[in-house]
Structure formats: structure tokens, C-alpha cells
Design an enzyme around this catalytic site. Structure first.
Site, PDB file in Angstrom:
ATOM      1  N   SER A 125      -4.815  -0.719  14.061  1.00  0.00           N
ATOM      2  CA  SER A 125      -5.610   0.493  14.265  1.00  0.00           C
ATOM      3  C   SER A 125      -6.150   0.511  15.688  1.00  0.00           C
ATOM      4  O   SER A 125      -6.340  -0.553  16.308  1.00  0.00           O
ATOM      5  CB  SER A 125      -6.787   0.515  13.278  1.00  0.00           C
ATOM      6  N   TYR A 140     -14.371  -4.382  10.280  1.00  0.00           N
ATOM      7  CA  TYR A 140     -13.078  -3.687  10.217  1.00  0.00           C
ATOM      8  C   TYR A 140     -12.318  -3.901  11.514  1.00  0.00           C
ATOM      9  O   TYR A 140     -11.120  -4.216  11.503  1.00  0.00           O
ATOM     10  CB  TYR A 140     -13.291  -2.191   9.972  1.00  0.00           C
ATOM     11  N   GLY A 184       0.809  -1.207   0.000  1.00  0.00           N
ATOM     12  CA  GLY A 184       0.000   0.000   0.000  1.00  0.00           C
ATOM     13  C   GLY A 184       0.843   1.258   0.000  1.00  0.00           C
ATOM     14  O   GLY A 184       0.425   2.302   0.507  1.00  0.00           O
ATOM     15  N   GLY A 188       1.255   4.537   3.721  1.00  0.00           N
ATOM     16  CA  GLY A 188       2.268   3.725   3.056  1.00  0.00           C
ATOM     17  C   GLY A 188       3.256   4.575   2.282  1.00  0.00           C
ATOM     18  O   GLY A 188       4.464   4.312   2.290  1.00  0.00           O
TER      19      GLY A 188
END
Length: 302
Positions: free
Chosen positions: A149, A174, A20, A26
Site C-alpha cells: 500500500s 497498518y 482474499g 482479490g
């Protein structure tokens, strides 16, 4: 003590793969590593975006040593092709930065039939790490860094419904994928320690950082709300990438650690970060590893 880009040690002679790496966190990670002298491989799904990313990187780091490799983490077949190409090249990897991800998208399936967020954020990186393992340099300083995260705190691993067949909601799934990143790190670190390996497995998160990810949820309302939040509250993508870079290159960082912004886990210079009790559950981590091996058809070569 605050940690900034000036504290990144010399990375000349080292090779880093950043998934990414064509945008957001990224790209900032790739930029910092290239600026420090590393040869950076940007692994990205879109050739056009990747080419643009390289142009932007060379505009700010003129002597950057950088290349692009095509990689679609949602497709296990594509991940296998990437690993096979890499093995043919025979190059050694010093840093594997598993950064790419999608966030809170509508229910979708990977080519192999798995829920898209788990497939992209966890299973693809699991298969990539297993496939590239023989190429990782077996020495101190070699590291795998998984980008998680703060939303992992909301996650739980639904072994009885990993793909949302009995009811799917974007944010809980997620959270599941981001919890999976930390559980993968936990079990990988355990295996490395048991084997006496010098390779480190670490994790990081960006806190509240403004990236392109918030605008790609597939929900116009959510994307709009988060766009406003990015403009008013969020720190920069560069600040959000610093915990990842510190986890990757700080000589004092240790395998198993989780790094993030130092102010409430949301903002500021990178520091060791808190994690949920669920992310420290060794039994769940071991079970997820087994499920991941089965789903990806890979095994840890070590």
C-alpha cells in the site's frame, strides 16, 4: 503506454492462488486471471463469502476454472493446515498472489498472540509462501506477488515493539504491516537472485481504490469518512487490481519491482511505482526475515 485488461496475456494451463479472493481487489484479480484462462484458487476465510464470490465470478466469466480453499491468514496453525493439504494434492503453482489484508483495526491479537495487522498482512503470507514454496513451479514466469500500500511510506518496523504492547495506534501499525510486505519482497528477491532461481518476487499496490477494506476498520467515524472518499475520489476495485495482475503476468515485469497506478501513485493504468527509502533497507529486510522465521516457525525450503 496504458495497460488494460486486454493486455493480459493468455494464462491457460497456469494455476494461481489469490488470498482474499472473495471480495474487493482479490476478487477482481481472480476475475481477470480466470478470464485469461488461469485456474484460480480463491483462498478465503469465510466459506459463505467465497461461495458467493465464485457465483459472481462465473456470472461474468461463465467458463471460469475456479475453486475455493479455506484459509485464515491470522492463524498460523490454519496456514500450516492449508499448506499441508496443498502438498498432499501435489499440484504446481504458477502464481501466488498474497493479497488479503486488514486495515487500521483496533488493537487485537492473532491466535498465536501477535498484533493482528502484522499477523494477517505479513506473517500469515510469509508462512504461506514458505509452506507453499516446494509447490511453486521452478520456471520463468512463476511469481510471488505481495500486495502492499502507499501507506507503507508512513511505516517503520518497530522491532522493539512489533505488537504494540507499549502503545498502539491503528494507522501506524497498518503502515508497519505494509512496509513489511515490501521488505519481505526485497529479501525474497535477493535470495532468489543469489540462488539463480527463475522465480520472481514482486510487489504491487492499488493506489486509491474503492474496496470493502475501508469499511472494516472497526471505527465508525473512519469507515464513514473513507466511504465518502470512495464514492467521490476513488478509482474502481478493478483498476486497483490491475497493478497486481500486471506484476503477476506481464512478461516484461522483473523480480523486485513494485507496481502501482501511474498517476501520482493514486490513479490510472499500472506502472512502476515509487517506494520509501525504508522499504529498500536491505539490513532491515534481512532482520525482518529472521524475526518472521522465528515467529512463524518456518524456514525457506530453497
Amino acid at each position: 503506454m496504458a495497460y488494460g485488461e486486454a493486455d493480459i496475456p493468455d494464462q491457460r494451463g497456469r494455476l494461481a492462488i489469490v488470498t482474499g479472493g472473495s471480495g474487493g481487489l482479490g476478487w477482481e484479480t481472480a476475475r481477470m486471471l480466470a478470464k485469461a484462462g488461469a485456474h484460480v484458487v480463491i483462498a478465503a476465510r469465510s466459506p459463505t463469502k467465497a461461495a458467493d464470490a465464485v457465483a459472481r465470478l462465473r456470472a461474468v466469466v461463465p467458463d471460469a476454472s475456479v475453486e475455493v480453499q479455506a484459509l485464515d491468514l491470522a492463524s498460523l496453525a490454519n496456514v500450516r493446515e492449508f499448506c499441508a493439504r496443498w502438498a498432499e494434492g501435489g499440484r504446481t503453482i504458477d502464481l501466488l498472489i498474497n493479497n488479503a489484508g486488514i486495515m487500521a483495526v483496533p488493537h487485537g491479537r492473532s491466535p498465536e498472540g501477535f498484533e493482528l495487522q502484522l499477523a494477517t498482512n505479513h506473517l500469515g503470507h510469509f508462512a504461506l509462501t514458505m509452506g507453499l514454496w516446494p509447490s511453486l513451479a521452478p520456471r520463468a514466469g512463476t511469481r510471488v506477488v505481495n500486495v502492499s500500500s502507499g501507506m507503507h511510506h508512513t511505516g517503520r518496523i518497530r522491532f522493539d515493539d512489533l505488537d504494540g504492547d507499549r502503545g498502539y495506534s491503528p494507522w501506524p501499525w497498518y503502515g508497519q504491516s505494509k512496509l513489511a510486505n515490501l521488505l519481505f519482497t526485497l529479501e525474497l528477491d535477493r535470495r532468489l537472485r543469489a540462488a539463480g532461481s527463475p522465480i520472481g518476487a514482486l510487489a504491487a499496490h492499488p493506489g486509491y481504490a474503492a474496496t470493502e477494506l475501508q469499511g472494516r476498520t472497526g471505527n465508525a467515524l473512519w469507515s464513514g469518512v473513507m466511504g465518502v472518499g470512495n464514492a467521490i475520489f476513488a478509482q474502481s476495485a478493478a483498476a486497483g487490481a490491475l497493478p497486481t495482475v500486471r506484476a503477476a503476468v506481464d512478461p516484461a515485469a522483473e523480480s523486485g519491482q513494485y507496481w502501482g497506478p501511474g498517476v501520482l501513485g493514486w490513479f490510472g493504468a499500472p506502472a512502476l511505482s515509487s517506494r520509501s527509502a525504508a522499504s529498500r533497507d536491505a539490513a532491515v529486510a534481512a532482520k525482518l526475515w529472521e524475526v518472521s522465521e522465528t515467529r512463524t516457525g518456518t524456514r525457506w525450503p530453497a
